[in-house]
Design a protein around this motif. Structure first.
Motif, short mmCIF file in Angstrom:
data_model
loop_
_atom_site.label_atom_id
_atom_site.label_comp_id
_atom_site.label_asym_id
_atom_site.label_seq_id
_atom_site.Cartn_x
_atom_site.Cartn_y
_atom_site.Cartn_z
N GLY A 314 0.81 -1.21 0.00
CA GLY A 314 0.00 0.00 0.00
C GLY A 314 0.84 1.25 0.00
O GLY A 314 0.73 2.08 -0.89
N VAL A 315 1.71 1.40 1.00
CA VAL A 315 2.57 2.58 1.03
C VAL A 315 3.59 2.52 -0.11
O VAL A 315 4.16 3.54 -0.51
N ASP A 316 3.83 1.32 -0.65
CA ASP A 316 4.68 1.15 -1.83
C ASP A 316 3.86 0.99 -3.10
O ASP A 316 4.32 0.43 -4.10
N GLY A 317 2.64 1.51 -3.07
CA GLY A 317 1.75 1.44 -4.23
C GLY A 317 0.70 0.38 -4.07
O GLY A 317 1.01 -0.76 -3.69
N ASN A 318 -0.54 0.73 -4.34
CA ASN A 318 -1.64 -0.23 -4.18
C ASN A 318 -1.74 -1.22 -5.32
O ASN A 318 -2.68 -2.01 -5.37
N GLY A 319 -0.78 -1.18 -6.25
CA GLY A 319 -0.71 -2.19 -7.30
C GLY A 319 0.37 -3.21 -7.04
O GLY A 319 0.61 -4.08 -7.89
N THR A 320 1.03 -3.15 -5.88
CA THR A 320 2.17 -4.01 -5.60
C THR A 320 1.73 -5.35 -5.04
O THR A 320 1.98 -5.70 -3.89
N ILE A 321 1.04 -6.10 -5.89
CA ILE A 321 0.53 -7.42 -5.50
C ILE A 321 0.36 -8.26 -6.77
O ILE A 321 -0.74 -8.45 -7.28
N PHE A 322 1.48 -8.74 -7.30
CA PHE A 322 1.51 -9.48 -8.56
C PHE A 322 1.39 -10.98 -8.31
O PHE A 322 2.34 -11.76 -8.49
N VAL A 323 0.23 -11.42 -7.88
CA VAL A 323 -0.03 -12.84 -7.66
C VAL A 323 -1.37 -13.21 -8.30
O VAL A 323 -2.20 -12.35 -8.56
N ALA A 324 -1.59 -14.50 -8.52
CA ALA A 324 -2.74 -14.96 -9.31
C ALA A 324 -4.08 -14.65 -8.65
O ALA A 324 -5.06 -14.34 -9.34
N ASN A 325 -4.15 -14.74 -7.32
CA ASN A 325 -5.45 -14.63 -6.66
C ASN A 325 -5.72 -13.25 -6.08
O ASN A 325 -6.58 -13.09 -5.21
N SER A 326 -5.02 -12.24 -6.55
CA SER A 326 -5.36 -10.85 -6.23
C SER A 326 -6.41 -10.40 -7.22
O SER A 326 -6.12 -10.19 -8.41
N ILE A 327 -7.67 -10.28 -6.75
CA ILE A 327 -8.78 -10.04 -7.69
C ILE A 327 -9.58 -8.80 -7.27
O ILE A 327 -9.03 -7.88 -6.67
N GLN A 328 -10.88 -8.77 -7.56
CA GLN A 328 -11.64 -7.54 -7.44
C GLN A 328 -11.73 -7.01 -6.02
O GLN A 328 -11.54 -5.82 -5.77
N ILE A 329 -12.03 -7.87 -5.04
CA ILE A 329 -12.15 -7.42 -3.66
C ILE A 329 -11.00 -7.93 -2.81
O ILE A 329 -10.27 -7.15 -2.20
N SER A 330 -10.80 -9.22 -2.76
CA SER A 330 -9.78 -9.80 -1.90
C SER A 330 -8.51 -10.13 -2.66
O SER A 330 -8.54 -10.35 -3.88
N ASP A 331 -7.38 -10.17 -1.92
CA ASP A 331 -6.11 -10.61 -2.48
C ASP A 331 -5.74 -12.01 -1.99
O ASP A 331 -4.73 -12.56 -2.43
N PHE A 332 -6.50 -12.56 -1.04
CA PHE A 332 -6.25 -13.90 -0.50
C PHE A 332 -4.81 -14.03 0.01
O PHE A 332 -4.08 -14.93 -0.37
N LEU A 333 -4.45 -13.10 0.89
CA LEU A 333 -3.08 -13.04 1.39
C LEU A 333 -3.00 -13.06 2.92
O LEU A 333 -2.02 -12.60 3.52
N GLY A 334 -4.03 -13.63 3.58
CA GLY A 334 -4.03 -13.72 5.02
C GLY A 334 -2.92 -14.61 5.55
O GLY A 334 -2.31 -15.40 4.81
N LYS A 335 -2.67 -14.52 6.84
CA LYS A 335 -1.63 -15.34 7.46
C LYS A 335 -1.97 -16.83 7.30
O LYS A 335 -3.07 -17.26 7.65
N ASP A 336 -1.04 -17.59 6.73
CA ASP A 336 -1.15 -19.04 6.54
C ASP A 336 -2.24 -19.43 5.53
O ASP A 336 -2.60 -20.61 5.43
N GLU A 337 -2.77 -18.48 4.77
CA GLU A 337 -3.89 -18.78 3.87
C GLU A 337 -3.48 -19.61 2.66
O GLU A 337 -2.43 -19.40 2.05
N LYS A 338 -4.34 -20.56 2.32
CA LYS A 338 -4.23 -21.34 1.08
C LYS A 338 -5.48 -21.01 0.25
O LYS A 338 -6.59 -21.01 0.77
N SER A 339 -5.30 -20.76 -1.04
CA SER A 339 -6.45 -20.42 -1.88
C SER A 339 -6.33 -21.05 -3.25
O SER A 339 -5.23 -21.25 -3.77
#
Length: 434
Positions: A314-339
């Motif tokens: 976020g502070v390094d840009g709100n586009g800094t999340i280049f992973v497959a499951n970063s989508i419209q609402i959620s990025d699926f990046l919680g602690k220990d999360e599998k998606s």
């Protein structure tokens, strides 16, 4: 990673030995004015988030509403000069942008951001109009460009976001070099970031009040073949975190109408200094496989987050999340999360309607560690349709509909966001003036 880096450099040097006699981009410069471009992009956007299960916005007046609704129109004018002729080319880039609110009052927003289209004033009402501008000077030697000033950035470790009416804008220095065929090197330092709703030069604050201190970034992308590319990148955001990133992308052509694509993305993040945005110790990676045949494409993806915390940005840009499951609402990046993700794309050009596309996807995440100690779970379904005019005076005019349904169990809603349905209508018209 070290072995791969040295392999990439060795291959790049070998590939470059045959390129020394080829004319550089600066040698082919036509001049400051002759190579200039001027574009104007008009964007109209309506966005509605309907919160569920009794959740509501609470605005500065204390009113509670079960939805957030905004609509507006923006204009982004971008001028990019060519480079002067000679050994060192000099040029200037400039941008001016503004937005006007069409709908959305104090009862339809939350806090000071609503849906992120407009910032709220002290009375809790979205601003009626916003605007900002910027410029950068640039220098080119051979195929290496140095640019200083306000600019858009698309590094996987520092990326400005353009998902609302106006884009984020970074201030700093970026060097990009393409001296060796197939190899692109970059390095930069950024000291300010203007948010999508903030008109100030340094208005980003991520999830804290201090904002960007400074961010140093480096990156390298090499095309091993026409079908296989690799990227390495790293960032050092002062008093926040350090990140390392890797990407491998391979396409296997089967025949003229069929292909397989594999895309791997991975981050390693660790807090540093004052750790202004709290502790960060995370590994996040995703692997996606896509099968395309004719008008159809099927994609399956798996994403995994591990470490002492979830991923943060976020502070390094709100586009800094280049992973497959970063989508419209959620990025699926919680602690220990599998998606897991299943996605289908359809291009209607094969059925006689060029410019019309559809997409739908479903992502499910679980095993999330939450503050309550209970397992967190979330899932999201997206549908999207877009039509781009192919010819005529309105060529490139596009109409886009995005719809998302997001749900999470109680344990994860407390840590992340409430259930909601998200609707976005976007009309965009890019116009080339020069």
């Amino acid at each position: 990673m070290r072995v791969m880096k040295w392999s990439m450099i060795a291959l790049a040097v070998a590939a470059g030995t045959s390129q020394l006699a080829v004319a550089s981009s600066q040698d082919e410069s036509k001049g400051f004015v002759e190579d200039s471009t001027l574009t104007a992009k008009t964007r109209a956007m309506y966005m509605n988030r309907d919160l569920k299960h009794g959740e509501a916005n609470t605005n500065v007046k204390g009113d509670r509403k079960g939805y957030r609704e905004d609509a507006g129109v923006s204009e982004l004018v971008t001028f990019e000069s060519g480079f002067t002729q000679g050994t060192v080319g000099v040029g200037v880039d400039a941008m001016a942008m503004g937005s006007v609110r069409l709908d959305g009052g104090s009862g339809r927003t939350r806090g000071d951001s609503g849906n992120g289209l407009f910032r709220n004033d002290s009375d809790g009402n979205p601003e009626k109009a916003q605007g900002k501008g910027g410029a950068a000077v640039k220098f080119r030697i051979s195929d290496t460009v140095l640019k200083y000033g306000q600019q858009f950035v698309a590094s996987p470790v520092f990326a400005t976001d353009d998902s609302r009416l106006l884009p984020e804008v970074a201030t700093g220095t970026l060097i990009t070099s393409k001296e060796i065929k197939g190899l692109e090197l970059s390095a930069g330092r950024f000291t300010a970031l203007s948010s999508q709703t903030g008109m100030g030069r340094d208005s980003i604050n991520g999830r804290n009040a201090k904002g960007l201190t400074s961010a140093n970034i480096v990156g390298a992308t090499y095309a091993f073949t026409d079908s296989f590319t690799g990227t390495l990148a790293a960032s050092d955001v002062e008093d926040y975190w350090k990140k390392q990133y890797i990407n491998l992308n391979y396409t296997l052509p089967i025949n003229d109408t069929q292909s397989l694509n594999f895309d791997f993305n991975g981050y390693r993040s660790k807090d540093q200094g004052e750790a202004i945005a709290n502790e960060l110790d995370n590994k996040l990676w995703s692997l996606a496989g896509a099968y395309s045949f004719g008008a159809h494409k099927f994609t399956l993806a798996y994403q995994r987050s591990s470490g002492d915390t979830g991923y943060n940005y976020g502070v390094d840009g709100n586009g800094t999340i280049f992973v497959a499951n970063s989508i419209q609402i959620s990025d699926f990046l919680g602690k220990d999360e599998k998606s897991w993700q299943a996605r289908y794309d359809l291009n209607m050009a094969s059925f006689g309607v060029p410019g019309l596309t559809f997409m739908t996807r479903y992502i499910k995440g679980d095993d999330i560690s939450t503050t309550s100690g209970n397992e967190g779970k979330e899932h999201e379904w997206n549908f999207e349709s877009k039509y781009v005019m192919q010819e005529g005076p309105a060529k490139d005019l596009s109409f886009r509909v995005r719809y998302a349904v997001y749900r999470a169990n109680d344990a994860y809603q407390e840590d992340y966001t409430p259930d909601n349905n998200d609707v976005r209508l976007i009309i965009e018209y890019p116009l080339s003036i020069l």
